[in-house]
Design an enzyme around this catalytic site. Structure first.
Site, PDB file in Angstrom:
ATOM      1  N   HIS A  37      75.561  16.383  36.585  1.00  0.00           N
ATOM      2  CA  HIS A  37      76.987  16.715  36.782  1.00  0.00           C
ATOM      3  C   HIS A  37      76.456  15.962  39.055  1.00  0.00           C
ATOM      4  O   HIS A  37      77.270  15.357  38.958  1.00  0.00           O
ATOM      5  CB  HIS A  37      75.662  17.725  38.261  1.00  0.00           C
ATOM      6  N   LYS A 149      79.665  14.724  27.754  1.00  0.00           N
ATOM      7  CA  LYS A 149      78.369  15.620  26.989  1.00  0.00           C
ATOM      8  C   LYS A 149      79.241  16.727  26.119  1.00  0.00           C
ATOM      9  O   LYS A 149      78.659  17.317  25.028  1.00  0.00           O
ATOM     10  CB  LYS A 149      77.559  16.504  27.896  1.00  0.00           C
TER      11      LYS A 149
HETATM   12  P1  AMP Z   1      78.827  22.829  33.193  1.00  0.00           P
HETATM   13  O1  AMP Z   1      77.475  22.874  34.745  1.00  0.00           O
HETATM   14  O2  AMP Z   1      77.359  23.124  31.879  1.00  0.00           O
HETATM   15  O3  AMP Z   1      79.435  23.452  32.626  1.00  0.00           O
HETATM   16  O4  AMP Z   1      78.874  21.448  33.449  1.00  0.00           O
HETATM   17  C1  AMP Z   1      79.299  20.756  34.378  1.00  0.00           C
HETATM   18  C2  AMP Z   1      80.026  18.927  34.314  1.00  0.00           C
HETATM   19  O5  AMP Z   1      79.264  18.426  33.910  1.00  0.00           O
HETATM   20  C3  AMP Z   1      80.989  19.020  32.749  1.00  0.00           C
HETATM   21  O6  AMP Z   1      82.136  18.768  32.445  1.00  0.00           O
HETATM   22  C4  AMP Z   1      79.780  18.786  31.640  1.00  0.00           C
HETATM   23  O7  AMP Z   1      80.001  17.890  30.772  1.00  0.00           O
HETATM   24  C5  AMP Z   1      79.051  17.757  32.716  1.00  0.00           C
HETATM   25  N1  AMP Z   1      77.794  17.478  32.960  1.00  0.00           N
HETATM   26  C6  AMP Z   1      76.634  18.577  31.882  1.00  0.00           C
HETATM   27  N2  AMP Z   1      75.928  17.941  31.035  1.00  0.00           N
HETATM   28  C7  AMP Z   1      76.372  16.794  31.138  1.00  0.00           C
HETATM   29  C8  AMP Z   1      75.502  15.152  31.221  1.00  0.00           C
HETATM   30  N3  AMP Z   1      74.059  14.822  30.326  1.00  0.00           N
HETATM   31  N4  AMP Z   1      76.156  14.351  30.814  1.00  0.00           N
HETATM   32  C9  AMP Z   1      77.582  14.046  32.107  1.00  0.00           C
HETATM   33  N5  AMP Z   1      78.255  15.321  31.398  1.00  0.00           N
HETATM   34  C10 AMP Z   1      77.633  16.468  31.166  1.00  0.00           C
END
Ligand code: AMP
Length: 285
Positions: A37, A149
């Site tokens: 994030h 991811k």
């Molecule tokens: P989430 O809170 O899981 O919905 O993720 C929010 C954003 O963070 C989304 O665009 C995800 O793709 C990105 N994200 C989550 N994990 C990673 C990671 N390990 N590397 C890069 N981006 C990430």
């Protein structure tokens, strides 16, 4: 950093920033933040004059038997981390603010959503595209940042934005990994120490495929079958899918002659984890 909960407050802040000539960047999240994030926030901070991070655990993207009720929450940690990254505004709407009782509209992208996670989580992407379209309407960003991811999610959001002529530039950011290769994920918090070691099989199997690809292998079967075997053979890990598809259409291919994505999903202990890698025959990497 300012906290806002209502759409009118968010809009007023965005309007004011724009009237001062600032570019608006949006980073949508579900919280329980980690370096993945924060990498998106850092990129947004570099490129935009006003950075909004949304924190909303979107109920419509969870299936009936999924982990909505126990999804990790850490508002204090998230607020401290976002402030540290220089975020201007943390938008934390309530579920009623996002989905008032009489809301009747949803957004669906066909085709791209049918394979991979769309097969095991049938209503998931409609929940994602609906909430992202709404967040775009609420924050009216110039740019929005998403992680590779969630590769399929990124492609689906790109297509939705293009197909609906939404004037937002969708920016994909590289996967951030732990030092042992495991892709960072809020759901890694569900893993026991034992599960956490078992989870390495996902990134390890992808790295194996990358090596075969770098050595010249272009057959999809020869690239994917060992990944399936390695993940299926790991104790405490249940393979959901391992597929190698065209990188932008997510359609089936036999050989890698254009950029392709090797995507995997598996249940590790109580957590459903995903990972992927893009194989590009133009660079051989
Ligand atoms: P989430 O809170 O899981 O919905 O993720 C929010 C954003 O963070 C989304 O665009 C995800 O793709 C990105 N994200 C989550 N994990 C990673 C990671 N390990 N590397 C890069 N981006 C990430």
């Amino acid at each position: 950093m300012e906290f806002v909960r209502s759409i009118p407050e968010l809009r007023a802040a965005v309007r004011s920033a724009r009237s001062h000539g600032k570019t608006i960047g949006l980073v949508p999240t579900m919280g329980a933040m980690h370096e993945g994030h924060y990498s998106l926030m850092r990129r947004a901070r570099l490129e935009c004059g006003f950075v909004v991070v949304s924190l909303f655990v979107n109920p419509t993207q969870f299936g009936p038997n999924e982990d909505l009720s126990r999804y990790p929450r850490d508002l204090e940690g998230d607020a401290a981390g976002s402030a540290r990254e220089g975020v201007d505004m943390l938008f934390i709407p309530t579920t009623d603010e996002v989905y008032p009782a009489n809301h009747k509209t949803s957004v669906a992208v066909s085709g791209l959503t049918e394979r991979l996670c769309g097969r095991s989580r049938p209503s998931h992407f409609q929940g994602v595209t609906t909430v992202v379209a709404k967040l775009f309407g609420m924050a009216q960003p110039d740019r929005a940042y998403f992680g590779e991811k969630d590769y399929q999610q990124l492609q689906v959001i790109r297509r939705m934005t293009r197909d609906l002529d939404i004037p937002v530039e969708v920016i994909g950011c590289p996967i951030v990994r732990e030092s042992d290769g495991v892709a960072m994920s809020s759901r890694n918090r569900y893993l026991s120490a034992h599960d956490r070691v078992a989870a390495r099989v996902l990134s390890r199997s992808l790295a194996g495929a990358r090596q075969r690809f770098a050595a010249g292998e272009r057959s999809v079967e020869a690239l994917v079958n060992p990944v399936r075997a390695e993940i299926s053979g790991a104790t405490g890990v249940a393979l959901d899918y391992a597929e190698l598809l065209d990188a932008s259409e997510l359609s089936e291919i036999d050989r890698v002659v254009a950029p392709a994505v090797l995507a995997v999903a598996a249940k590790v202990g109580p957590a459903r984890l995903i990972d992927n890698t893009v194989l590009d025959p133009t660079t051989g990497a």
